[in-house]
Enzyme design. Sequence first.
Site, PDB file in Angstrom:
ATOM      1  N   CYS A 139       0.846  -1.203   0.000  1.00 30.36           N
ATOM      2  CA  CYS A 139       0.000   0.000   0.000  1.00 30.36           C
ATOM      3  C   CYS A 139       0.872   1.240   0.000  1.00 30.36           C
ATOM      4  O   CYS A 139       2.102   1.180   0.060  1.00 30.36           O
ATOM      5  CB  CYS A 139      -0.927   0.000   1.206  1.00 30.36           C
ATOM      6  SG  CYS A 139      -0.016   0.042   2.771  1.00 30.36           S
TER       7      CYS A 139
ATOM      8  N   CYS B 203       3.425   1.751   2.749  1.00 32.89           N
ATOM      9  CA  CYS B 203       4.676   1.020   2.526  1.00 32.89           C
ATOM     10  C   CYS B 203       5.645   1.878   1.709  1.00 32.89           C
ATOM     11  O   CYS B 203       6.840   1.957   1.998  1.00 32.89           O
ATOM     12  CB  CYS B 203       4.429  -0.289   1.785  1.00 32.89           C
ATOM     13  SG  CYS B 203       3.325  -1.439   2.611  1.00 32.89           S
TER      14      CYS B 203
ATOM     15  N   CYS C 249      43.595 -20.550 -17.104  1.00 35.28           N
ATOM     16  CA  CYS C 249      43.463 -21.950 -16.724  1.00 35.28           C
ATOM     17  C   CYS C 249      42.395 -22.108 -15.656  1.00 35.28           C
ATOM     18  O   CYS C 249      41.831 -21.125 -15.175  1.00 35.28           O
ATOM     19  CB  CYS C 249      44.800 -22.501 -16.228  1.00 35.28           C
ATOM     20  SG  CYS C 249      45.399 -21.663 -14.751  1.00 35.28           S
TER      21      CYS C 249
ATOM     22  N   CYS D 244      42.670 -20.204 -12.399  1.00 25.09           N
ATOM     23  CA  CYS D 244      42.226 -18.802 -12.471  1.00 25.09           C
ATOM     24  C   CYS D 244      40.733 -18.713 -12.158  1.00 25.09           C
ATOM     25  O   CYS D 244      40.283 -17.800 -11.452  1.00 25.09           O
ATOM     26  CB  CYS D 244      42.467 -18.238 -13.874  1.00 25.09           C
ATOM     27  SG  CYS D 244      44.176 -18.260 -14.430  1.00 25.09           S
TER      28      CYS D 244
ATOM     29  N   ASP E 166       2.276 -35.017 -22.399  1.00 30.02           N
ATOM     30  CA  ASP E 166       0.877 -34.581 -22.376  1.00 30.02           C
ATOM     31  C   ASP E 166       0.315 -34.912 -23.754  1.00 30.02           C
ATOM     32  O   ASP E 166       1.039 -34.863 -24.748  1.00 30.02           O
ATOM     33  CB  ASP E 166       0.834 -33.075 -22.108  1.00 30.02           C
ATOM     34  CG  ASP E 166      -0.522 -32.484 -22.413  1.00 30.02           C
ATOM     35  OD1 ASP E 166      -1.510 -32.952 -21.834  1.00 30.02           O
ATOM     36  OD2 ASP E 166      -0.578 -31.561 -23.247  1.00 30.02           O
TER      37      ASP E 166
ATOM     38  N   ASP F 170       2.717 -28.483 -23.184  1.00 28.25           N
ATOM     39  CA  ASP F 170       2.640 -27.183 -23.845  1.00 28.25           C
ATOM     40  C   ASP F 170       1.644 -26.212 -23.216  1.00 28.25           C
ATOM     41  O   ASP F 170       1.616 -25.044 -23.569  1.00 28.25           O
ATOM     42  CB  ASP F 170       2.263 -27.363 -25.323  1.00 28.25           C
ATOM     43  CG  ASP F 170       0.788 -27.703 -25.488  1.00 28.25           C
ATOM     44  OD1 ASP F 170       0.258 -28.479 -24.658  1.00 28.25           O
ATOM     45  OD2 ASP F 170       0.158 -27.188 -26.432  1.00 28.25           O
TER      46      ASP F 170
ATOM     47  N   ASP G  38       0.140 -27.662 -17.754  1.00 27.95           N
ATOM     48  CA  ASP G  38       1.318 -28.533 -17.743  1.00 27.95           C
ATOM     49  C   ASP G  38       2.442 -27.962 -16.889  1.00 27.95           C
ATOM     50  O   ASP G  38       3.405 -28.672 -16.577  1.00 27.95           O
ATOM     51  CB  ASP G  38       1.860 -28.740 -19.172  1.00 27.95           C
ATOM     52  CG  ASP G  38       0.931 -29.599 -20.021  1.00 27.95           C
ATOM     53  OD1 ASP G  38       0.438 -30.611 -19.492  1.00 27.95           O
ATOM     54  OD2 ASP G  38       0.697 -29.243 -21.184  1.00 27.95           O
TER      55      ASP G  38
END
Length: 824
Positions: free
Chosen positions: A20, A23, A86, A89, A506, A704, A708
Amino acid sequence: MVPPGGDAARIVLDVEGMTCASCVGRVERALRAVPGVKAASVNLATERAEIAGTDLDRAALVKAVEDVGYDVASAPVDLVIEGMTCASCVARVERALKAVPGVTEASVNLATERAHVTGQADATALIRAIETAGYDARQAVPASAGSDEASARKLAEEAALKRDLWIAAALSLPVFVLEMGSHLFMAVHMAVMNTIGMQASWYLQFALTSAVLLGPGRRFYAKGFPALARFAPDMNSLVAVGTSAAYGYSLVATFAPGLLPAGTVNVYYEAAAVIVTLILLGRYLESRAKGRTSEAIKRLVGLQAKTARVIRDGALREVPIAEVRPGDLVDIRPGERVPVDGAVTEGQSWIDESMISGEPVPVEKTSGSAVTGGTVNQTGAFTFRATAVGEATMLAQIIRMVEAAQGGKLPIQALVDRVTMWFVPAVMALAALTFAVWLIFGPDPALTFGLVNAVAVLIIACPCAMGLATPTSIMVGTGRGAELGVLFRKGEALQALQDVRVVAFDKTGTLTMGKPRLTDLHLAVGFARAPVLAAVAAVEAKSEHPIARAIAAAAEEEGLTLPEVSGFASVTGYGVLALAGGQRVEIGADRYMAQLGLDVAPFAGVAAQLADEGKSPLYAAINGKLAAILAVADPIKDSTPQAIRALHALGLKVAMITGDNARTAQAIARQLGIDEVVAEVLPDGKVAAVERLRALGPLAYVGDGINDAPALAAADVGLAVGTGTDIAIEAADVVLMTGRLTAVPDAIALSKATMRNIRQNLFWAFAYNAALIPVAAGVLWPGFGILLSPVFAAGAMALSSVFVLGNALRLRRYPPVVSEGAKP
């Protein structure tokens, strides 16, 4: 991110937990009380706080917000790091970043030379920590925005390495010929002695080697010795100490031989010079190969248009792509690339969308059709309204996904990180031990033997290969996946997919097209398809039932003209009837035909076949005669049978989760060869179905739809079909950009191939060191009289990194799963 220096600065925080206006006021007051803050503005709708001032300290601002009871979202920072050579590092940079206050997680990638840091730390503090550790860093820009700069930097780095390599080679060759030639060929030795003499030869070698070390080789000392002074040695330190030892010993032998014991006066200029040259060769080949690992990103970035023609103030203007705004009208001509995402407002054309869908057939676009940035217009011209620009476009999101996957660390990397953290210090300790053992127990000249073998140990060790083994394979594998339409949103999925034993699909929209269509139409004797379908569709067009709409759509697709309909009526529980073009048309189940006194026996065989396929048949009567039997179903995608065969060929079980009744589900399973069926599942029951199927082994779920998303998140690996919903895609670990399900076996087979490639790289990187470090130390000398020259050690070290990179690059040629479903 803004630097916390004395200049005016602006910091943006994402504040969580505000509900609100009070806040907002509380957060603003807390922020304004922080020293250096001149203004603070908090927006409840966007949940963002914008702070302006001088000497701003992000950590202090975050603490002020948290002290009044709210949270600040972590702000990920991506950094480009220069100077890492390397795996040690990588470990060092990660430790430095994790020590910065506010950092919750830091991941550094040697192959991409990038760091991804999450938490509340300021970018400037992170960069300062990296610089203190001995490396250079800057904040990364998105690949889409900074690709030209990054490419130019890489090319400049490669050109500098190539130049220094040629200089070092030209200077080292005479040193090698003078010293090694004299040892190997008596004719060369005599030629040197009879012309310039040994001492002059040493002076010349000193001059040429000094030029190599102070010129092309200076990079090793500039980084290696400071790292050693910080008690954090790296690969540069090994090279610096090894070549300095050989060079320093040679200096004493050349200019103050009396300081050395009798019989130990020798020079090793050729070792120092040739080692630098060979390691530069390895670095150059490594730089070229690393550039090739990121070609997938380069190709994706190359799909973006550079400019766009927008209509502003009634005039057509060509503007840089960065200046296109949502709502702009954009003009597209034949052959041009679509610059941003949008919707067609005027005109018509066909667009090649293969970069998104993987389908080579152009897609027709008319008013209202969505267009995607990066796709290529064919022959028509059209205007569209921009809906997503910049980093919000689909192509930019794809690039971000690929970058994130390439920069990710797999669980297998944790072992490598633990080993490499202590590898270089261990090698230096082994070199010191080697020197001491040879000096105490070795034959005369013990000092010479000790020096040469200690240098060989320092040079042969190759943390480069270990550091590159995993990230290069990830880069190439995920890049190849993107080319095949498989986007790994999380790098961990690349490893998890190899262990999958069950793939659960699915049904609706994944195995099938996702919408009902007319799949079967069989005619009675004396009737023709077009007039029967037109009459049936005309009647069904009056109904809102999905089956009715599918029949009407089939007639429309075939270009049929529907007759006028009158007297439409629905017979509850039986079917519908109407007059279509003056003919009485009645449509319904077999019980409706029986009520009408019509015998459906002529279609008994067809009806039985449809029932086996899980389809419910409908009958049509025209003017009191049985005319046709037809069926509407959600048709199976063309790619589904191929995908399931391919998954079986990979040794996997295939399951289907569906809300359909058990009879229909079993019919589809028989038709496709699906092993396990979970039918009559309510939308909120998919997670339980996933848990049940997991008893068969690690499980991947393919879906999809919105419903899901929980199952995608619950599975060991979730794969979302890219033609599905955004919510499903966000919940998934892997996104299949095309609706073709052959991308599923592609993803799994590519995961297996990439992990196999990583294991090969790690095996050879570790086996190489395990085998050759003892050889370099001289373990073969007592039994076989064999020692490893530092020169050969340097060549082997360079080749080990090139081998790892070359092996990873083989994944660029990884073939997609063939249509027959054979294992690639």
